[in-house]
Design a protein around this motif. Structure first.
Motif, PDB file in Angstrom:
ATOM      1  N   SER A 507       0.863  -1.179   0.052  1.00  0.00           N
ATOM      2  CA  SER A 507      -0.043   0.137   0.075  1.00  0.00           C
ATOM      3  C   SER A 507       1.030   1.130  -0.138  1.00  0.00           C
ATOM      4  CB  SER A 507      -0.879   0.014   1.142  1.00  0.00           C
ATOM      5  OG  SER A 507      -1.863  -1.065   1.090  1.00  0.00           O
ATOM      6  N   VAL A 508       1.851   1.126   0.455  1.00  0.00           N
ATOM      7  CA  VAL A 508       3.119   2.458   0.594  1.00  0.00           C
ATOM      8  C   VAL A 508       3.375   2.642  -0.834  1.00  0.00           C
ATOM      9  CG1 VAL A 508       5.209   3.227   1.191  1.00  0.00           C
ATOM     10  CG2 VAL A 508       4.001   1.670   2.725  1.00  0.00           C
ATOM     11  N   VAL A 509       3.597   1.636  -1.907  1.00  0.00           N
ATOM     12  CA  VAL A 509       3.840   1.548  -3.220  1.00  0.00           C
ATOM     13  C   VAL A 509       2.740   2.526  -3.942  1.00  0.00           C
ATOM     14  CG1 VAL A 509       4.426   0.556  -5.198  1.00  0.00           C
ATOM     15  CG2 VAL A 509       5.471  -0.273  -2.957  1.00  0.00           C
ATOM     16  N   ARG A 510       1.490   1.802  -3.617  1.00  0.00           N
ATOM     17  CA  ARG A 510       0.443   2.504  -4.175  1.00  0.00           C
ATOM     18  C   ARG A 510       0.153   3.698  -3.882  1.00  0.00           C
ATOM     19  NH1 ARG A 510      -5.330  -0.475  -4.884  1.00  0.00           N
ATOM     20  NH2 ARG A 510      -6.588   1.366  -5.829  1.00  0.00           N
ATOM     21  N   PHE A 511       0.442   4.231  -2.612  1.00  0.00           N
ATOM     22  CA  PHE A 511       0.198   5.643  -2.442  1.00  0.00           C
ATOM     23  C   PHE A 511       1.000   6.528  -3.226  1.00  0.00           C
ATOM     24  CE2 PHE A 511       1.328   9.502  -0.250  1.00  0.00           C
ATOM     25  CZ  PHE A 511      -0.135  10.045   0.093  1.00  0.00           C
ATOM     26  N   ILE A 512       2.471   6.105  -3.313  1.00  0.00           N
ATOM     27  CA  ILE A 512       3.178   6.880  -4.003  1.00  0.00           C
ATOM     28  C   ILE A 512       3.107   6.988  -5.574  1.00  0.00           C
ATOM     29  CG2 ILE A 512       5.810   6.748  -4.983  1.00  0.00           C
ATOM     30  CD1 ILE A 512       6.414   5.569  -2.353  1.00  0.00           C
TER      31      ILE A 512
END
Length: 562
Positions: A507-512
């Motif tokens: 989800s960190v990747v997705r937010f970026i």
């Protein structure tokens, strides 16, 4: 309608102007100072007011291990006290019938003399044994979702202390705010999730890969002493994925890093978020304690063996751990010699002032982050790893050292001019095998005959596994795995908020991707395409008015000036 369009359509006129803030270019103008380079930004707009994302990626904590009794602490005399604000939301913790008094790990006779109920670890017990957190061991502990074999399969004990502290029942221990005060205070002031997960079962290196690439398939062996994993054949870090490739399931060092073990080294063939940020000319960096090999510590240690004495675990701990270094596993973002950046102004950029590729290739020491931000050169995306004695990993680190490093960094950021448009994520790479009472049925199955054991021999979940790097279903990525803490600290965070929607490391990747890249995904079977969003932990109509929270690094309690 895209996320950017939705936000613009629903926000006020003043906020809409704020949403169009832009990150810095990936290549600073020739001869530009750091502030001048940042001011010349002309890249794509961000979808939210967040212009700077800082990910503090700590080590080896399950949700219940830090937040099992949140927001109620024991508050013994002489320890930092915590009293929850009225209206503080409850979490999915241990305050349920019989979880603390008649836990299935206590009643299951298969745990033998190590059977134990969850119990409070005191501040004086901050240093504990490292629990078993291998891919297969965790599945066995979860035992078809019964969550009742932690002492038998992931538990380890350390000498001394009351109750189960000296047995494998130590795995049932949890802290409260009297030890992890900073984390509880951040949770109460800002936002956290009680439904965040590792993308797959397993330890640090898979977790490091998930938070930058959402992917553990496509591993390439450079040097090895191991054969594919065998349940009774000793530890191994990979399996054949069933589609002609290899999947990483346990820890191994990145190839070519001068600090890596020469015996076992691998690389990954897929893409990571750094590749997408480079293509979009967005500044970013990976900042790790100990990565700068030229620095000499006060104890005269330097190079790959630079170390720090932990006052809690009473040992000298190497600052840099290669198998935690997210971006070293990818040829496109690796800095195997630990080359230094060409200048302070070049930090975060792909190119030096002379137009040549910058030697550091976005990989830096932790002190470089402090120096760059203080100079006005604040990258858009920063992944942070504290020196190992402060990363929270049981066995060589601890919650008190972790608190010192984490709070010092956040206090520093909250004093910066760019804080108004900053978000800090604190999360962890794996659960260390510590007990957590919540099970999530795998949404991605795996059927390796040896490594997968959650639902019996050769089974972890049901259905067809997701496609891997080559576009075919692959084994070795069973998940979600274990529940971990996840906090968002920002002027734009929802205050005193607990999010319940399922999210994961990817989800960190997705937010970026959603904030800087217009929702572009990595592809190749990355979990960024299927994981949940963390957007509900923010309130982008608030004007970003949530006040900073300065804490005492030693105690984790708010400073008087707040």
């Amino acid at each position: 309608m895209t996320l950017h369009e939705v936000l613009l359509a629903t926000a006020s006129t003043s906020l809409a102007a704020c949403l169009l803030a832009t990150p810095a270019l990936a290549a600073p103008p020739t001869g530009a100072t750091a502030p001048a380079a940042a001011a010349s930004a002309a890249s794509a707009p961000t979808a939210t007011p967040i212009q700077h994302l800082v990910i503090i990626y700590n080590e080896n904590v399950s949700f219940d291990h830090y937040f099992g009794t949140y927001p109620k602490a024991a508050n013994p005399n002489g320890e930092p006290a915590f009293t929850a604000r009225p209206g503080t939301p409850a979490v999915n913790g241990l305050a349920q019938d019989e979880l603390l008094t008649r836990n299935p790990n206590f009643t299951n006779q298969a745990n033998g003399r190590d059977a134990a109920n969850p119990y409070r670890l005191d501040r004086s017990q901050a240093a504990t044994a490292d629990q078993d957190h291998a891919y297969t061991a965790e599945q066995l502990a979860y035992d078809h979702g019964r969550m009742d074999l932690f002492p038998r399969f992931t538990g380890k004990g350390s000498a001394g202390g009351p109750g189960a502290f000296a047995t494998r029942g130590q795995v049932m221990g949890y802290y409260d705010a009297n030890t992890v005060a900073a984390m509880w205070n951040y949770a109460q002031h800002f936002a956290m999730s009680d439904n965040a997960w590792t993308d797959t079962y397993g330890p640090s290196t898979p977790g490091a890969l998930e938070v930058v690439s959402g992917q553990t398939d496509g591993m390439r062996i450079v040097h090895t002493t191991k054969r594919p994993f065998r349940l009774h054949g000793g530890y191994s870090y990979y399996i054949k994925d069933g589609a002609g490739d290899l999947a990483m399931i346990n820890d191994v060092d990145p190839a070519y890093d001068v600090c890596s073990s020469p015996a076992d080294q691998v690389m990954m063939r897929g893409r990571n978020i750094g590749d997408l940020l480079n293509a979009a000319h967005v500044t970013w960096g990976g900042f790790m304690g100990g990565f700068d090999l030229a620095t000499k510590n006060a104890n005269a240690s330097t190079g790959c063996h630079r170390s720090t004495l932990s006052p809690v675990v009473h040992a000298r701990i190497s600052d840099y751990i290669p198998h935690h270094n997210w971006f070293q596993y990818f040829a496109s973002t690796a800095n195997p010699t630990h080359a230094r950046p060409s200048s302070l102004a070049a930090i975060g950029y792909s190119f030096a002032a002379d137009g040549k590729p910058d030697p550091a290739n976005h990989e830096y020491g932790l002190k470089d982050f402090y120096a760059a931000v203080q100079a006005g050169n604040f990258p858009a995306v920063s992944y942070i790893k504290l020196p190992a004695y402060q990363d929270g990993h049981a066995g060589y680190s601890d919650p008190l050292d972790e608190q010192q490093g984490t709070v010092a960094l956040i206090d520093f950021l909250e004093r910066q001019p760019g804080w108004k448009h900053t978000a800090v994520i604190i999360t962890w790479d794996d659960s260390d095998g510590w007990y957590d009472h919540v099970f999530q049925k795998p949404t991605n199955a795996s059927f390796d005959a040896q490594a997968d054991q959650l639902d019996g021999a050769g089974h972890c979940g049901t259905g067809t596994p997701m496609a891997g790097l080559a576009g075919k279903p692959v084994n070795g990525r069973c998940g979600p795995g274990t529940r971990i803490p996840f906090l968002v600290i920002s002027p734009w965070a929802k205050p005193n908020f607990v999010a319940h929607k399922p999210i994961s490391q990817a989800s960190v990747v997705r937010f970026i991707e959603d904030n800087w890249l217009g929702g572009k995904r990595l592809g190749g079977g990355s979990f960024d395409a299927t994981t949940g969003s963390i957007m509900d932990m923010f309130d982008f109509r608030s004007g970003g008015k949530l006040a900073p929270l300065m804490l005492d690094p030693a105690t984790g309690v708010p400073l008087a000036a707040n």
